[in-house]
Write a protein that holds these residues in place. Structure first.
Motif, PDB file in Angstrom:
ATOM      1  N   ALA A  90       0.836  -1.212   0.000  1.00  0.00           N
ATOM      2  CA  ALA A  90       0.000   0.000   0.000  1.00  0.00           C
ATOM      3  C   ALA A  90       0.868   1.258   0.000  1.00  0.00           C
ATOM      4  O   ALA A  90       0.600   2.212  -0.744  1.00  0.00           O
ATOM      5  N   LYS A  91       1.914   1.278   0.808  1.00  0.00           N
ATOM      6  CA  LYS A  91       2.814   2.436   0.864  1.00  0.00           C
ATOM      7  C   LYS A  91       3.552   2.605  -0.462  1.00  0.00           C
ATOM      8  O   LYS A  91       3.707   3.727  -0.973  1.00  0.00           O
ATOM      9  N   ILE A  92       4.003   1.496  -1.022  1.00  0.00           N
ATOM     10  CA  ILE A  92       4.711   1.533  -2.305  1.00  0.00           C
ATOM     11  C   ILE A  92       3.809   2.131  -3.392  1.00  0.00           C
ATOM     12  O   ILE A  92       4.221   3.025  -4.134  1.00  0.00           O
ATOM     13  N   MET A  93       2.581   1.664  -3.460  1.00  0.00           N
ATOM     14  CA  MET A  93       1.671   2.156  -4.500  1.00  0.00           C
ATOM     15  C   MET A  93       1.277   3.612  -4.245  1.00  0.00           C
ATOM     16  O   MET A  93       1.082   4.376  -5.193  1.00  0.00           O
ATOM     17  N   GLU A  94       1.191   4.008  -2.982  1.00  0.00           N
ATOM     18  CA  GLU A  94       0.926   5.412  -2.645  1.00  0.00           C
ATOM     19  C   GLU A  94       2.069   6.301  -3.142  1.00  0.00           C
ATOM     20  O   GLU A  94       1.832   7.342  -3.764  1.00  0.00           O
ATOM     21  N   CYS A  95       3.305   5.875  -2.905  1.00  0.00           N
ATOM     22  CA  CYS A  95       4.460   6.644  -3.370  1.00  0.00           C
ATOM     23  C   CYS A  95       4.526   6.663  -4.901  1.00  0.00           C
ATOM     24  O   CYS A  95       4.898   7.678  -5.498  1.00  0.00           O
ATOM     25  N   LYS A  96       4.140   5.561  -5.543  1.00  0.00           N
ATOM     26  CA  LYS A  96       4.104   5.515  -7.006  1.00  0.00           C
ATOM     27  C   LYS A  96       3.092   6.535  -7.532  1.00  0.00           C
ATOM     28  O   LYS A  96       3.384   7.265  -8.476  1.00  0.00           O
ATOM     29  N   GLU A  97       1.902   6.566  -6.926  1.00  0.00           N
ATOM     30  CA  GLU A  97       0.861   7.499  -7.364  1.00  0.00           C
ATOM     31  C   GLU A  97       1.306   8.947  -7.223  1.00  0.00           C
ATOM     32  O   GLU A  97       0.906   9.806  -8.011  1.00  0.00           O
ATOM     33  N   GLY A 141       4.222   9.926  -7.747  1.00  0.00           N
ATOM     34  CA  GLY A 141       5.314  10.133  -8.688  1.00  0.00           C
ATOM     35  C   GLY A 141       6.684  10.064  -8.061  1.00  0.00           C
ATOM     36  O   GLY A 141       7.666  10.480  -8.673  1.00  0.00           O
ATOM     37  N   ASP A 142       6.760   9.511  -6.841  1.00  0.00           N
ATOM     38  CA  ASP A 142       8.028   9.475  -6.122  1.00  0.00           C
ATOM     39  C   ASP A 142       8.742   8.134  -6.203  1.00  0.00           C
ATOM     40  O   ASP A 142       9.804   7.967  -5.615  1.00  0.00           O
ATOM     41  N   LEU A 143       8.161   7.154  -6.894  1.00  0.00           N
ATOM     42  CA  LEU A 143       8.716   5.805  -6.856  1.00  0.00           C
ATOM     43  C   LEU A 143       8.367   5.062  -8.141  1.00  0.00           C
ATOM     44  O   LEU A 143       7.237   5.121  -8.613  1.00  0.00           O
ATOM     45  N   ILE A 144       9.343   4.364  -8.675  1.00  0.00           N
ATOM     46  CA  ILE A 144       9.135   3.464  -9.809  1.00  0.00           C
ATOM     47  C   ILE A 144       8.903   2.080  -9.213  1.00  0.00           C
ATOM     48  O   ILE A 144       9.625   1.664  -8.311  1.00  0.00           O
ATOM     49  N   VAL A 145       7.888   1.369  -9.728  1.00  0.00           N
ATOM     50  CA  VAL A 145       7.532   0.075  -9.149  1.00  0.00           C
ATOM     51  C   VAL A 145       7.561  -1.011 -10.220  1.00  0.00           C
ATOM     52  O   VAL A 145       7.014  -0.832 -11.309  1.00  0.00           O
ATOM     53  N   PHE A 146       8.209  -2.131  -9.868  1.00  0.00           N
ATOM     54  CA  PHE A 146       8.226  -3.322 -10.710  1.00  0.00           C
ATOM     55  C   PHE A 146       7.610  -4.466  -9.927  1.00  0.00           C
ATOM     56  O   PHE A 146       7.840  -4.596  -8.728  1.00  0.00           O
TER      57      PHE A 146
END
Length: 158
Positions: free
Chosen positions: A87-94, A96-101
Protein backbone atom coordinates in the motif's frame (compact mmCIF):
# COMPACT_ATOMS: atom_id res chain seq x y z
CA UNK A 1 8.46 28.75 6.25
CA UNK A 2 8.30 24.92 6.22
CA UNK A 3 9.84 23.13 3.29
CA UNK A 4 7.88 20.46 1.46
CA UNK A 5 10.92 18.84 -0.12
CA UNK A 6 10.90 15.25 -1.26
CA UNK A 7 12.63 12.67 0.93
CA UNK A 8 16.31 12.10 0.40
CA UNK A 9 16.99 9.01 -1.72
CA UNK A 10 19.16 6.60 0.23
CA UNK A 11 18.34 3.32 -1.52
CA UNK A 12 18.30 2.50 -5.18
CA UNK A 13 15.86 -0.39 -4.62
CA UNK A 14 13.43 -1.50 -1.91
CA UNK A 15 12.58 -5.23 -2.01
CA UNK A 16 9.13 -6.22 -0.75
CA UNK A 17 8.57 -9.96 -0.32
CA UNK A 18 7.21 -12.59 2.04
CA UNK A 19 10.27 -13.92 3.85
CA UNK A 20 8.89 -17.37 4.59
CA UNK A 21 8.44 -17.96 0.85
CA UNK A 22 11.50 -16.42 -0.68
CA UNK A 23 14.06 -15.08 1.77
CA UNK A 24 16.78 -17.65 1.21
CA UNK A 25 16.30 -18.48 -2.47
CA UNK A 26 14.99 -16.18 -5.22
CA UNK A 27 15.08 -12.91 -3.26
CA UNK A 28 18.43 -13.80 -1.72
CA UNK A 29 19.91 -14.28 -5.19
CA UNK A 30 18.26 -11.10 -6.48
CA UNK A 31 19.58 -9.09 -3.53
CA UNK A 32 23.10 -10.46 -4.00
CA UNK A 33 23.06 -9.75 -7.74
CA UNK A 34 21.85 -6.18 -7.22
CA UNK A 35 24.49 -5.46 -4.56
CA UNK A 36 27.28 -7.03 -6.60
CA UNK A 37 26.38 -4.63 -9.39
CA UNK A 38 26.51 -1.57 -7.14
CA UNK A 39 22.76 -1.22 -6.60
CA UNK A 40 22.15 -0.13 -2.98
CA UNK A 41 19.20 -2.31 -1.98
CA UNK A 42 17.00 -2.30 1.13
CA UNK A 43 16.06 -5.73 2.39
CA UNK A 44 14.59 -5.89 5.87
CA UNK A 45 16.77 -8.77 7.09
CA UNK A 46 19.91 -6.75 6.30
CA UNK A 47 18.91 -3.13 6.88
CA UNK A 48 16.71 -3.12 9.98
CA UNK A 49 18.73 -2.51 13.12
CA UNK A 50 18.03 -3.92 16.57
CA UNK A 51 15.75 -1.51 18.39
CA UNK A 52 14.30 0.05 15.22
CA UNK A 53 10.57 0.51 15.21
CA UNK A 54 9.80 -1.79 12.31
CA UNK A 55 6.77 -0.05 10.78
CA UNK A 56 8.40 3.38 10.86
CA UNK A 57 11.70 2.07 9.50
CA UNK A 58 10.04 0.19 6.63
CA UNK A 59 7.83 3.10 5.57
CA UNK A 60 10.80 5.48 5.71
CA UNK A 61 12.92 3.08 3.62
CA UNK A 62 10.20 2.95 0.95
CA UNK A 63 10.08 6.77 0.85
CA UNK A 64 13.88 6.89 0.59
CA UNK A 65 14.05 4.49 -2.38
CA UNK A 66 14.08 5.22 -6.10
CA UNK A 67 12.62 1.87 -7.16
CA UNK A 68 10.51 -0.77 -5.41
CA UNK A 69 10.33 -4.38 -6.49
CA UNK A 70 7.34 -6.28 -5.14
CA UNK A 71 7.84 -10.04 -5.33
CA UNK A 72 4.37 -11.55 -5.21
CA UNK A 73 4.41 -15.14 -4.04
CA UNK A 74 1.76 -17.56 -2.84
CA UNK A 75 1.83 -16.33 0.79
CA UNK A 76 2.55 -12.62 0.20
CA UNK A 77 -1.02 -11.52 1.01
CA UNK A 78 -1.13 -13.56 4.21
CA UNK A 79 1.20 -11.01 5.82
CA UNK A 80 -0.42 -7.73 6.78
CA UNK A 81 3.13 -6.27 6.94
CA UNK A 82 3.59 -7.11 3.26
CA UNK A 83 0.21 -5.57 2.47
CA UNK A 84 1.16 -2.40 4.35
CA UNK A 85 4.39 -2.25 2.33
CA UNK A 86 2.48 -2.74 -0.93
CA UNK A 87 0.00 0.00 0.00
CA UNK A 88 2.81 2.44 0.86
CA UNK A 89 4.71 1.53 -2.30
CA UNK A 90 1.67 2.16 -4.50
CA UNK A 91 0.93 5.41 -2.64
CA UNK A 92 4.46 6.64 -3.37
CA UNK A 93 4.10 5.51 -7.01
CA UNK A 94 0.86 7.50 -7.36
CA UNK A 95 2.64 10.58 -6.02
CA UNK A 96 5.31 10.13 -8.69
CA UNK A 97 8.03 9.48 -6.12
CA UNK A 98 8.72 5.80 -6.86
CA UNK A 99 9.13 3.46 -9.81
CA UNK A 100 7.53 0.07 -9.15
CA UNK A 101 8.23 -3.32 -10.71
CA UNK A 102 6.24 -6.48 -10.00
CA UNK A 103 7.58 -10.01 -10.00
CA UNK A 104 4.97 -12.77 -9.95
CA UNK A 105 6.75 -15.75 -8.41
CA UNK A 106 4.69 -18.90 -8.92
CA UNK A 107 1.44 -16.88 -8.91
CA UNK A 108 -0.58 -15.45 -11.76
CA UNK A 109 -1.03 -11.65 -11.93
CA UNK A 110 -4.82 -12.14 -12.05
CA UNK A 111 -4.62 -13.98 -8.69
CA UNK A 112 -3.09 -10.86 -7.16
CA UNK A 113 -5.48 -8.41 -8.86
CA UNK A 114 -8.82 -10.09 -8.28
CA UNK A 115 -7.87 -11.78 -5.66
CA UNK A 116 -8.09 -15.53 -6.24
CA UNK A 117 -6.80 -18.72 -4.65
CA UNK A 118 -4.31 -18.03 -1.84
CA UNK A 119 -4.85 -14.26 -2.13
CA UNK A 120 -8.61 -14.64 -1.74
CA UNK A 121 -8.12 -16.90 1.31
CA UNK A 122 -5.70 -14.41 2.89
CA UNK A 123 -7.93 -11.40 2.22
CA UNK A 124 -10.93 -13.22 3.71
CA UNK A 125 -8.92 -13.74 6.91
CA UNK A 126 -7.93 -10.07 6.99
CA UNK A 127 -11.56 -9.03 6.41
CA UNK A 128 -12.64 -11.24 9.31
CA UNK A 129 -9.98 -9.75 11.58
CA UNK A 130 -10.21 -6.07 10.59
CA UNK A 131 -13.72 -5.88 9.14
CA UNK A 132 -14.81 -6.23 5.53
CA UNK A 133 -15.30 -2.49 5.12
CA UNK A 134 -12.26 -1.36 7.10
CA UNK A 135 -10.15 1.33 5.45
CA UNK A 136 -7.06 -0.81 6.00
CA UNK A 137 -8.47 -3.76 4.02
CA UNK A 138 -9.74 -1.42 1.28
CA UNK A 139 -6.24 0.12 0.96
CA UNK A 140 -4.67 -3.34 0.72
CA UNK A 141 -7.14 -4.51 -1.94
CA UNK A 142 -6.54 -1.38 -4.01
CA UNK A 143 -2.76 -1.80 -3.69
CA UNK A 144 -2.96 -5.44 -4.81
CA UNK A 145 -5.25 -4.54 -7.71
CA UNK A 146 -2.98 -1.70 -8.86
CA UNK A 147 0.31 -3.55 -8.38
CA UNK A 148 -1.10 -6.72 -9.92
CA UNK A 149 -1.97 -4.71 -13.00
CA UNK A 150 1.59 -3.52 -13.54
CA UNK A 151 3.63 -5.04 -16.30
CA UNK A 152 6.13 -7.31 -14.64
CA UNK A 153 7.97 -10.58 -14.71
CA UNK A 154 6.19 -13.90 -14.28
CA UNK A 155 8.42 -16.66 -12.91
CA UNK A 156 7.21 -20.20 -12.43
CA UNK A 157 10.50 -21.95 -11.67
CA UNK A 158 14.14 -21.06 -11.16
Amino acid sequence: MASSSKPKRIYDVFLSFRGTDLGKNFVGHLYTALNQNGVHTFIDSEELRKGDQISVALMKAIEESCIAIIVFSEDYASSWWCLEEAAKIMECKEQGDLIVFSVFYKVEPKEVRTPRESYNKAMNKHEFKFGKDSEKVKRWKKALFDAGGLSGWHLNEG
